[in-house]
Write a protein that holds these residues in place. Structure first.
Motif, PDB file in Angstrom:
ATOM      1  N   LEU A 172       0.881  -1.107   0.040  1.00  0.00           N
ATOM      2  CA  LEU A 172       0.005   0.059  -0.034  1.00  0.00           C
ATOM      3  C   LEU A 172       0.890   1.278  -0.024  1.00  0.00           C
ATOM      4  CD1 LEU A 172      -2.607  -1.075   2.668  1.00  0.00           C
ATOM      5  CD2 LEU A 172      -2.945  -1.088   0.311  1.00  0.00           C
ATOM      6  N   ARG A 173       0.429   2.321  -0.581  1.00  0.00           N
ATOM      7  CA  ARG A 173       0.915   3.675  -0.522  1.00  0.00           C
ATOM      8  C   ARG A 173       0.510   4.217   0.828  1.00  0.00           C
ATOM      9  NH1 ARG A 173      -1.141   5.252  -6.352  1.00  0.00           N
ATOM     10  NH2 ARG A 173       0.788   4.730  -7.554  1.00  0.00           N
ATOM     11  N   MET A 174       1.286   5.029   1.333  1.00  0.00           N
ATOM     12  CA  MET A 174       1.030   5.778   2.798  1.00  0.00           C
ATOM     13  C   MET A 174      -0.317   6.225   2.604  1.00  0.00           C
ATOM     14  SD  MET A 174       3.924   5.756   4.999  1.00  0.00           S
ATOM     15  CE  MET A 174       4.096   7.346   5.640  1.00  0.00           C
ATOM     16  N   VAL A 175      -0.660   6.929   1.674  1.00  0.00           N
ATOM     17  CA  VAL A 175      -2.107   7.644   1.908  1.00  0.00           C
ATOM     18  C   VAL A 175      -3.064   6.671   1.520  1.00  0.00           C
ATOM     19  CG1 VAL A 175      -2.261   7.892  -0.963  1.00  0.00           C
ATOM     20  CG2 VAL A 175      -3.269   9.513   0.756  1.00  0.00           C
ATOM     21  N   ASP A 194       7.689   3.896  -5.158  1.00  0.00           N
ATOM     22  CA  ASP A 194       6.522   3.130  -5.855  1.00  0.00           C
ATOM     23  C   ASP A 194       7.041   3.145  -7.499  1.00  0.00           C
ATOM     24  OD1 ASP A 194       4.548   2.329  -7.392  1.00  0.00           O
ATOM     25  OD2 ASP A 194       3.085   3.538  -6.321  1.00  0.00           O
ATOM     26  N   PRO A 195       7.296   2.077  -8.068  1.00  0.00           N
ATOM     27  CA  PRO A 195       7.699   2.198  -9.402  1.00  0.00           C
ATOM     28  C   PRO A 195       6.874   2.927 -10.421  1.00  0.00           C
ATOM     29  CG  PRO A 195       7.471  -0.114  -8.893  1.00  0.00           C
ATOM     30  CD  PRO A 195       7.240   0.712  -7.494  1.00  0.00           C
ATOM     31  N   ALA A 196       5.497   2.836 -10.151  1.00  0.00           N
ATOM     32  CA  ALA A 196       4.470   3.184 -10.874  1.00  0.00           C
ATOM     33  C   ALA A 196       4.306   5.000 -10.664  1.00  0.00           C
ATOM     34  CB  ALA A 196       3.033   2.827 -10.702  1.00  0.00           C
ATOM     35  N   SER A 197       4.930   5.470  -9.586  1.00  0.00           N
ATOM     36  CA  SER A 197       5.130   6.676  -9.293  1.00  0.00           C
ATOM     37  C   SER A 197       5.855   7.239  -8.478  1.00  0.00           C
ATOM     38  CB  SER A 197       3.541   7.292  -8.562  1.00  0.00           C
ATOM     39  OG  SER A 197       3.579   8.599  -8.116  1.00  0.00           O
ATOM     40  N   ARG A 198       7.106   7.494  -8.887  1.00  0.00           N
ATOM     41  CA  ARG A 198       8.343   7.760  -8.041  1.00  0.00           C
ATOM     42  C   ARG A 198       8.062   8.523  -6.967  1.00  0.00           C
ATOM     43  NH1 ARG A 198      12.310   4.961  -8.951  1.00  0.00           N
ATOM     44  NH2 ARG A 198      13.881   6.449  -8.521  1.00  0.00           N
ATOM     45  N   ARG A 199       6.913   9.477  -6.948  1.00  0.00           N
ATOM     46  CA  ARG A 199       6.864  10.415  -5.941  1.00  0.00           C
ATOM     47  C   ARG A 199       6.279   9.743  -4.660  1.00  0.00           C
ATOM     48  NH1 ARG A 199       3.748  15.303  -8.462  1.00  0.00           N
ATOM     49  NH2 ARG A 199       4.511  16.339  -6.756  1.00  0.00           N
TER      50      ARG A 199
END
Length: 139
Positions: free
Chosen positions: A48-51, A82-87
């Motif tokens: 999971l992403r933090m958000v 996250d390879p899909a969104s480096r941010r």
């Protein structure tokens, strides 16, 4: 029964449940917030992403940072870009994190069993259904 009395009883039972759960988590080196985060990560089909984790836990992302920091320091969670969104940062639960998540889940179940042992199975089902009905109105 007046709504204030019902609210007070619910608060007292919730407090007793939380206190017992905290006592059971102590030997695991976890607090309830850390245990909730670990359970959510263990139950997730993918990192999971933090958000996403913050949304799942219904907290603001900045409140999650110290929880994740502590879990990462303990070797229970790993952060990766996250390879899909480096941010974005992905949270990956480690094998030790999975083990502790399972133990925390057991601690929660055991505390609930002990607290609600005074109720019959039918009464527990009825209480579960009523509380679920109240909770669903806020989802």
């Amino acid at each position: 029964m007046e709504e204030t009395e019902l609210a007070e009883l619910l608060h007292l039972v919730g407090r007793r449940l939380r206190h017992g759960y905290i006592q059971r988590l102590g030997p695991l080196g976890l607090n309830p917030g850390q245990a909730r985060a670990l359970r959510a990560l263990a139950d997730a089909a993918q990192p999971l992403r933090m958000v996403q984790l913050a949304d799942h836990l219904r907290i603001v992302p900045r409140s999650l940072t110290p929880v994740v920091d502590a879990l990462e320091s303990a070797g229970l969670v790993r952060r990766e870009v996250d390879p899909a969104s480096r941010r974005s940062t992905l949270l990956l639960i480690t094998p030790e994190g999975r083990r502790l998540a399972a133990r925390a889940r057991d601690a929660r179940r055991e505390e609930g069993q002990e607290l609600f042992a005074v109720l019959s199975e039918e009464q527990r089902d009825q209480l579960r259904n009523l509380l679920s009905l109240v909770e669903e109105q806020f989802r």
